[in-house]
Write a protein that holds these residues in place. Structure first.
Motif, PDB file in Angstrom:
ATOM      1  N   SER A 529      43.323 -61.607  47.439  1.00  0.00           N
ATOM      2  CA  SER A 529      42.412 -61.933  46.343  1.00  0.00           C
ATOM      3  C   SER A 529      43.021 -61.493  45.007  1.00  0.00           C
ATOM      4  CB  SER A 529      41.078 -61.216  46.584  1.00  0.00           C
ATOM      5  OG  SER A 529      40.196 -61.399  45.520  1.00  0.00           O
ATOM      6  N   SER A 590      38.491 -64.809  45.132  1.00  0.00           N
ATOM      7  CA  SER A 590      38.633 -63.819  44.061  1.00  0.00           C
ATOM      8  C   SER A 590      37.290 -63.584  43.389  1.00  0.00           C
ATOM      9  CB  SER A 590      39.652 -64.302  43.023  1.00  0.00           C
ATOM     10  OG  SER A 590      40.931 -64.433  43.610  1.00  0.00           O
ATOM     11  N   SER A 635      37.063 -69.458  45.200  1.00  0.00           N
ATOM     12  CA  SER A 635      36.589 -68.475  44.221  1.00  0.00           C
ATOM     13  C   SER A 635      35.466 -69.100  43.401  1.00  0.00           C
ATOM     14  CB  SER A 635      37.727 -68.040  43.298  1.00  0.00           C
ATOM     15  OG  SER A 635      38.762 -67.433  44.040  1.00  0.00           O
TER      16      SER A 635
END
Length: 919
Positions: A529, A590, A635
């Protein structure tokens, strides 16, 4: 009583979730060294019986390879989990196990007398779980599913793995590293002993045979093979085949060029990989007394495998053919002028003998007197008019028809290329375009001669049609050579179109300082990430992957800035950590930080029932969770109090940022699951529109780019793509840029393909396409009139984003998986430099205008970890950049995560690298 029962069920449910997470289908191979080290015991078994009707299988313990085996028999329930049923793993298993077939079992004990085991038989891996019965010491074994992802761990025979395990346990050998090029699959099926036709169900095997039809089409036009028989036929049957022989003579140069160039094209298409590694020439170098390593390096530096080399070779052949064609033409004209005599007394005699070679020869052989000029027959295209005889190379009617047909086909191909939105500068269209340009010009010239044959002056000599074709092809080939990547003119283009000489780049000095701090979470794992820093620069949020042979999971950290009491150095320590009570899965997504809340997904490509979670950024407490039936590698993106994210086979969701309630879901409405979208890419919302693309999953296979209304989820446009889309789109002005490719972060393909696409923002129509030899997996970055991106083929590209033509290319030595980080001058805002990682842990600082390397920094060496070849480094985390001014210039800090392995396994690291720019 009810409360007690409810509590018992709740605890049991949580325990089941924990176990089910450990049993999830593995997305990627595990290092064999890890499996051998962490498994205890390891032993061989033989199949005693298999009963598909119950379903069940009984294994008897045969030989211990590591530690003592606490039982002698394993009775296994073959019901399987959802993955086994959906992917038909029972059929796979039944075709690979039978009585007396040996297996190797790698057993690991978990908490509360629970076990996880991997079984292996001749290239096929499977997973088992075991738990002790409440009323006895017996272990109840369950088959969960097969593990095609472990094919890259090891795929040899059972006997070979048995010997390897014994050698590793004895300390004689080290297990081979993961083979990341190996595709998921299974070993060979057992030979059929009954009357069933062999291979009738071979499609279930993961052992996929290479398709020879995928190679280049047979495009060789061998002039010897074709011309030889035709010449023989012409001699034996001149009345029937004499005309064909004449055609061969008239077009010999063009046919020879086509033959040689098509042969070069086929050989390059089939064997260009041999030009990447010249170790096969080492015996020759040794025989000649040369240093093989130096010779290999010299030849590799020539980059003979590049398409530009083939193009130059074909261009040289065409130029040679052009010279040959024109020399033939001039020689023919001169010969005809010497052999032809004008006889004013017999002005029509020579045309009479055209085509009558025997009678013409008789006239030529007549003895000549002083007062008589020889009357020699003209060659087939000589015309006479009045008292003069003039040479004229005019096209035959048949030749004109053939040229017209080929020209029409070329025009049709051009229209098809444009309508299908393919690039004319890509192959094979560029080669065909050069050929058609020559044919079109020759056709126009031949048509002109045919239309003006009566009005044209007989004194004018015609041009050779094959000479016209080859001359135009040579000019076009030289002109288009500049469109190939990797040319030496990249720096010149960058200088003329890039920054001015007084830009910050030209007057600055770039200095790497090194790693200033690092944070290593406990245990084994990696960081895939990308980190994010709060606006005050006091907190960093990053997610990690926790890995072990018994299971995997995730952890979200909030790191707080502090000062070490002894050294006074800056350090970052956990303020809080979040793992959803041990239920957080591995994290590729992320974190997105907005208004004091962290939004983050979970799961890898094979995981199911994953969540999108919202966590309080201050306390680490979960605010809400949103369950999907697939995974949330994507993400999330925040816009207008809404959160947008891809959810694998579920498509895309838009949820309320405050509550997690569904606002809309986008997916293709099709009964055929393969026609649906699998979305793992990160969405982006600009001006009320969502831009994203789709990859491929186990079920949903349709690849496309699309634009949606951000408020309603209604589709504005969708365009199919020939390759999956994994990275985030880049929206700039009236264009959208996408990276595409048939590979992933953790897998390679035997025939890798990738490209950068530029489409119209309003319609999705393709404006241009730039193809690469590797997948473009991350976001393309647009700065001014440039587009920057990396490719899995190890190259980093800078394109003119208006035209899609290459400005410069820099080879970085290994796959470039991450989006570049662009630093801007803190004084004037101009692009200053490009930071980019390769997957071997090398960080490069490049000149934005020319691609020149300012410096290279080896993060692996600076990490302080003794890197093991068994654990290839994972640099999947895009750096977060922090820039600050100094008296001399500015400081750049890049914060990024990685997974670096030593002999004991992967270690997760979050590092901060610092560089200085002196103006």
């Amino acid at each position: 009583m009810k409360r007690t029962l409810l509590g018992t069920l709740l605890v049991a449910g949580i325990a089941a979730l924990i176990v089910s997470r450990a049993e999830a289908l593995l997305d990627a191979a595990l290092p064999l060294q890890d499996i051998i080290r962490d498994s205890t015991p390891i032993f061989t078994v033989k199949v005693e019986s298999v009963d598909p009707d119950k379903p069940s299988m009984t294994l008897t313990v045969d030989e211990a390879l590591k530690d003592k085996v606490p039982f002698k028999e394993m009775k296994i329930n073959l019901t399987g989990d959802a993955d086994a049923k959906n992917l038909k793993h029972h059929d796979v298993l039944y075709k690979r196990v039978a009585k007396d077939v040996p297996l190797i079992i790698f057993l690991t004990k978990k908490k509360d007398d629970n076990y996880v085991a991997f079984g292996f038989t001749n290239g096929t891996w499977l997973q088992l779980t075991g738990s002790k019965a409440e009323d006895s010491d017996k272990i109840r074994w369950q088959f969960t599913h097969c593990e095609p992802g472990l094919r890259g761990t090891y795929k040899g025979t059972t006997e070979e793995l048995k010997q390897l395990v014994a050698d590793v346990v004895a300390g004689k050998k080290t297990a081979p590293p993961i083979n990341r090029k190996e595709k998921p699959g299974f070993g060979p099926e057992l030979e059929q002993k009954d009357d069933k036709p062999k291979g009738s169900s071979s499609s279930s095997s993961g052992e996929t045979a290479a398709s020879y039809t995928d190679g280049p089409p047979l495009a060789v036009i061998p002039s010897v093979v074709v011309g030889g028989p035709l010449a023989l036929l012409a001699m034996l049957f001149p009345a029937l085949f004499g005309g064909l022989l004449l055609v061969l003579r008239r077009w010999m140069a063009a046919l020879t060029v086509a033959s040689i160039n098509s042969m070069l094209y086929m050989v390059y298409s089939e064997f260009s990989s041999v030009l990447e590694d010249f170790s096969w020439l080492d015996p020759v170098f040794k025989f000649l007394g040369l240093n093989p390593a130096r010779c290999d390096r010299f030849l590799q530096n020539l980059h003979l495998e590049q398409p530009l080399v083939l193009w130059v070779l074909m261009l040289l052949v065409t130029l040679a053919g052009t010279i040959w064609a024109w020399r033939r033409h001039l020689a023919a004209v001169q010969a005809q002028a010497e052999l032809t005599a004008f006889d004013p007394e017999r002005p029509t005699m020579l045309p009479f003998f055209r085509g009558r070679d025997s009678q013409a020869d008789a006239i030529v052989s007549q003895p000549q007197s002083a007062t008589t000029k020889p009357a020699l027959p003209p060659l087939p295209n000589i015309r006479t008019s009045g008292t003069q005889l003039v040479l004229a190379e005019g096209p035959r009617t048949g030749e004109l028809i053939v040229l017209a047909v080929i020209s029409a086909l070329g025009a049709g191909g051009l229209v098809y290329c444009i309508l299908s939105r393919q690039s004319l500068l890509g192959q094979p269209w560029l080669t065909l375009l050069v050929m058609w340009l020559g044919i079109w010009c020759a056709t126009l010239y031949a048509t002109f001669l045919w239309l003006t044959k009566s009005a044209r002056s007989p004194l004018r000599s015609g041009l050779p049609l094959e000479g016209v074709i080859l001359l135009v092809m040579s000019i076009a080939g030289a002109a288009f050579a500049g469109t190939f990547s990797g040319t030496g003119s990249a720096a010149l283009v960058a200088t003329s179109q890039g920054q001015e000489n007084d830009s910050p780049t030209e007057r600055s000095k770039f200095v790497p300082r090194g790693i200033v701090w690092k944070f290593q979470p406990p245990g084994k794992g990696v960081i895939n990430s990308s980190p994010i820093v709060d606006s005050g620069g006091e907190h960093i949020y990053v997610a990690t992957v926790i890995r072990s042979i018994t299971g995997s999971g995730g952890m979200l950290y909030c790191l707080e800035k502090s000062t070490a009491p002894e050294s006074g150095r800056e350090e970052w320590t956990p303020k809080w950590k979040f793992n959803a009570n041990d239920l957080l899965m591995e994290v590729f997504s992320s974190p997105c930080l907005v208004n004091g809340k962290i939004y983050i997904g979970e799961g890898f490509h094979k995981d199911r029932d994953c969540m999108m979670r919202c966590v309080d950024a201050e306390t680490g407490e979960q605010i809400w969770q949103f369950r999907t039936s697939s995974h949330t590698e994507s993400s999330p993106f925040y816009w207008d109090s809404k959160v947008y994210f891809g959810a694998g086979d579920d498509g895309m969701y838009c949820v309320d940022a405050g509550t997690g309630d569904t606002i809309w879901q986008y997916q293709i409405d099709s009964k055929d699951e393969s026609q649906r979208l699998h979305i793992d890419a990160n969405p982006i919302v600009i001006d009320g529109r969502v831009y994203c693309g789709s990859g491929q999953g186990d079920k949903a296979k349709s690849t496309a780019i699309f634009c949606l209304d951000a408020r309603t989820g209604m589709e504005i446009w969708r365009r199919p793509t020939d390759l999956p889309v994994w990275g985030q789109a880049t929206v700039d002005d009236d264009r959208v840029y996408f990276g595409v490719g048939n590979e992933t972060f953790g897998s390679e393909e035997d025939d890798p393909k990738g490209a950068s696409l530029c489409v119209n923002r309003k319609t999705g129509e393709t404006i241009w396409r730039f193809d690469t030899k590797g997948s473009v997996l991350s976001k393309c970055t647009a700065i001014a009139d440039r587009l920057y991106f990396g490719s899995r083929d190890g190259n980093f590209f800078c394109l003119n984003r208006e035209t899609g033509k290459i400005v410069w290319k820099q080879e970085l030595g290994s796959p470039v998986l991450l989006a570049p980080t662009i630093a801007h001058c803190q004084s004037c805002g101009a692009p200053l430099c490009v930071y980019v990682f390769n997957n071997e842990g090398k960080l490069f600082c490049l000149n934005v205008a020319s691609g020149e390397k300012y410096w290279t920094f080896d993060v692996l060496e600076a990490s302080g970890i003794k890197v093991s070849e068994s654990y290839p480094p994972e640099f999947f985390s895009t750096p977060y950049i922090i820039q600050s001014r100094t008296d001399k210039g500015e400081i750049h800090r890049l914060i990024f995560g990685a997974g670096i392995g030593d002999d004991l396994g992967y270690k997760a690291l979050l590092m901060c690298f610092e560089a200085e720019v002196v103006h």
